[in-house]
Design an enzyme around this catalytic site. Structure first.
Site, short mmCIF file in Angstrom:
data_model
loop_
_atom_site.label_atom_id
_atom_site.label_comp_id
_atom_site.label_asym_id
_atom_site.label_seq_id
_atom_site.Cartn_x
_atom_site.Cartn_y
_atom_site.Cartn_z
N LYS A 90 0.86 -1.18 0.00
CA LYS A 90 0.00 0.00 0.00
C LYS A 90 0.89 1.23 0.00
CE LYS A 90 -4.58 0.69 0.38
NZ LYS A 90 -5.64 -0.16 -0.18
N GLY A 195 -20.00 7.06 -1.32
CA GLY A 195 -19.13 7.59 -2.36
C GLY A 195 -18.93 6.58 -3.46
#
Length: 365
Positions: A90, A195
């Site tokens: 990540k 979202g």
């Protein structure tokens, strides 16, 4: 003399804590663009580390490092449970993408891409909170190890479509396990965050006949849903949502840490199944959920649809093939619940055991 205040905390987390065990952490700085980023590679046991790039205005650099470490570790488990030949990685970029001018953002993303490229394929990046398909198109100009790109640039496009589909499969599995029927018809589902992923999840639930309640810190996101679907109810905030009377399923779909010492005791839902990463605020929360007889579908299992999509893009994207893989999240979730019951442990611990077993077996070959 260089100030290294806080460096020992980072090193302790990286090398000596239970949350550590990472293979490599790269701190990236490009003075010309102002880029400050962290790339964390947790494991390459199953293959090159794969995980998105988060662009977020962290309060401190230490907070950014901690987030990268936690998220990359989660990606190792997610990719293992999704059956992918990828380890976990990540990256986080420190800053607010909403306030950066377009031309400056392009330069910053190109600088970031050069750092990813310097790792020679050990880390493959994609979208995450604060980054979008168009951003990955920019990063790809500087780095071949980029996925989540637009179809016009050889990519698969928006991965949130299959992320939401996978979460929906996790909900169906939860319903099957708890109520004996894999449908959400007549169930009340609360979604915190509508979202990129949450809005698609709303569609799946309504199509299946569920009653939906939503909340989001962005009024425009809520309005976009209610204008299209006036039957969707709105809670003032997450605090109100989790206390909603008659709630069957709670879906955290925003940032992590949604399940904590304050929220778990007041949850009215019987199931937690959502798209957010790192929903458990700290170790022990999974037991608190189990003690309240709340079924928890591990986040990194049910939200793996997106990473399944971006991984497939590396081999020539096929949507139907990806959707078929994402549909298997239903079976994987059921298998976790069965393992949890068999071992007498919470589902989160059962998922960890299965993922760790796959990674351990890979290291032996």
């Amino acid at each position: 003399m260089t100030d290294v205040t806080g460096a020992d905390d980072v090193l302790h987390t990286l090398f000596r804590s239970d949350q550590g065990g990472h293979e490599q952490v790269v701190l990236c700085q490009d003075r010309a663009t102002g880029l400050k980023a962290v790339i964390a590679i947790h494991s390459t046991a199953l293959g090159p580390a794969l995980g998105g790039t988060r662009f977020y205005p962290y309060a401190t650099e230490a907070e950014a490092v901690a987030d990268a470490l936690n998220l990359s570790r989660g990606m190792s488990y997610k990719n293992a449970m999704a059956g992918l030949d990828h380890g976990g990685g990540k990256a986080v970029i420190i800053g607010d993408p909403e306030t950066i001018e377009a031309s400056h953002k392009t330069d910053l993303l190109l600088a970031y891409g050069r750092f990813v490229a310097s790792l020679g394929g050990r880390y493959v990046t994609a979208c995450d909170v604060g980054t979008y398909v168009a951003d990955m198109d920019v990063v790809a100009r500087a780095c071949q190890w980029t996925t989540g790109r637009s179809p016009e640039n050889g990519g698969a496009g928006d991965s949130s479509v299959l992320t939401a589909f996978g979460v929906f499969q996790g909900m169906r599995a939860s319903a099957q396990h708890l109520w004996g029927d894999p449908t959400l018809r007549g169930r009340k589902v609360g979604i915190a965050g509508v979202g990129k992923v949450g809005r698609h999840l709303v569609e799946h639930l309504l199509d299946d006949g569920a009653e939906v309640v939503i909340t989001d810190v962005r009024e425009e996101s809520v309005r976009a849903i209610t204008e299209q679907h006036p039957e969707v109810a709105v809670a003032a905030d997450t605090e109100g949502l989790i206390r909603t009377e008659g709630l069957d399923i709670y879906a955290p779909c925003a940032l992590g840490g949604a399940l904590n010492d304050a929220s778990v005791p007041v949850l009215t839902a019987k199931v937690v199944c959502g798209a957010a990463n790192n929903q458990l605020a700290h170790p022990g929360v999974e037991k608190d959920l189990a003690d309240r007889a709340i079924l928890y579908a591990p986040d990194y299992v049910v939200n793996a649809g997106g990473v399944i999509q971006v991984a497939d893009e590396l081999n020539g994207f096929d949507f139907d093939r990806c959707k078929a893989k994402a549909a298997k999240i239903f079976d994987t979730t059921l298998a976790i619940f069965a393992r949890a019951k068999e071992d007498g442990i919470p589902p989160a611990a059962a998922a960890d055991r299965i993922a760790e077993q796959r990674m351990a077996e890979a290291r032996q070959h």
